[in-house]
Design a protein around this motif. Structure first.
Motif, short mmCIF file in Angstrom:
data_model
loop_
_atom_site.label_atom_id
_atom_site.label_comp_id
_atom_site.label_asym_id
_atom_site.label_seq_id
_atom_site.Cartn_x
_atom_site.Cartn_y
_atom_site.Cartn_z
N GLY A 1 0.75 -0.78 -0.09
CA GLY A 1 0.38 -0.47 0.22
C GLY A 1 1.08 1.29 0.29
N MET A 2 2.29 1.20 -0.22
CA MET A 2 2.58 2.60 -0.20
C MET A 2 2.38 2.84 -1.82
N SER A 3 2.51 3.64 -2.07
CA SER A 3 1.92 3.73 -3.21
C SER A 3 2.73 5.55 -3.81
N PHE A 4 3.14 5.83 -3.18
CA PHE A 4 4.04 7.16 -3.63
C PHE A 4 4.33 6.97 -4.73
N GLU A 5 4.60 7.79 -6.12
CA GLU A 5 4.67 8.34 -7.27
C GLU A 5 5.13 9.21 -7.63
N ALA A 6 6.41 9.48 -7.60
CA ALA A 6 7.22 10.61 -8.49
C ALA A 6 8.00 9.97 -9.13
N GLY B 1 13.22 11.85 -16.94
CA GLY B 1 13.65 11.01 -17.95
C GLY B 1 12.74 9.11 -17.50
N GLY B 2 11.94 9.44 -17.04
CA GLY B 2 10.59 8.49 -16.46
C GLY B 2 11.11 7.19 -15.01
N GLU B 3 12.64 7.84 -15.06
CA GLU B 3 12.76 7.00 -13.28
C GLU B 3 12.06 7.46 -12.06
N LEU B 4 11.66 6.18 -10.96
CA LEU B 4 10.82 7.15 -10.50
C LEU B 4 12.40 7.07 -9.24
N LEU B 5 11.08 8.32 -8.99
CA LEU B 5 12.00 8.95 -7.69
C LEU B 5 12.60 7.81 -5.95
#
Length: 182
Positions: free
Chosen positions: A153-158, A162-166
């Motif tokens: 449930g840790m859905s933090f999305e940044a 360049g398409g990389e996830l933070l």
């Protein structure tokens, strides 16, 4: 049935939090690794007559997370990640243990974070047993597992330009445990 590793005897062994660590690693911006740990951990290993008759229970206080950055720690305690105020503990309860070599085994169990429970397998290595200077029987274990934070449930999305996830979805958990026989 699998015999116990040499030096590990039947009984209850408790995690010594002073000589143990629960750490994790996540990729940051797709280019570096950020490590953290939980400062408050507890648990026990109940060793049976055989490896299969043994069990593990462990917990960590979500609010004790430490990544050496107060702002990041606050974000990790928030609703984007651990939701520590509503779910103060991470827990693990084993459901099975099986040998994977002389001093290596798999510990399968239910990991609960943020109120979500998923089955996780820890690749575990027995490091040996000894008597400490105070006369206590001690034993060491190392364990690793990979989890997907979104499964909990840790859905933090940044997403960066360049398409990389933070913050990577894949999180590596590493445990270094010293156990003391009760």
């Amino acid at each position: 049935m699998t015999a116990l590793p040499q030096g590990l005897t039947a009984g209850t062994w408790t995690i010594d939090p002073v000589h143990s660590e629960f750490t994790f690693t996540a990729r940051h911006a797709g280019v570096s690794k950020v490590r953290g740990h939980f400062e408050e951990i507890a648990g026990s290993v109940t060793v049976g007559e055989t490896l299969e008759d043994s069990s593990v229970t462990a917990e960590a206080a979500a609010s004790s997370i430490n990544t050496r950055n107060e702002q990041r720690d606050g974000h990790l305690k928030s609703g984007d990640f651990f939701l520590a105020e509503d779910h103060p503990k991470l827990t693990f309860v084993s459901t099975g243990i099986k040998a994977d070599g002389a001093d290596e085994f798999e510990v399968v169990g239910e990991l609960t974070m943020r109120g979500v429970t998923k089955e996780v397998t820890f690749s575990t290595e027995f490091a040996g047993a000894a008597t400490d200077p105070n006369g206590n029987q001690v034993a060491g274990l190392s364990a690793t597992a990979n989890v997907n934070r979104k499964d909990f449930g840790m859905s933090f999305e940044a997403v960066l330009g360049g398409g990389e996830l933070l913050v990577s979805d894949k999180i590596k958990i590493e445990l270094e445990l010293e156990l003391v026989k009760a």
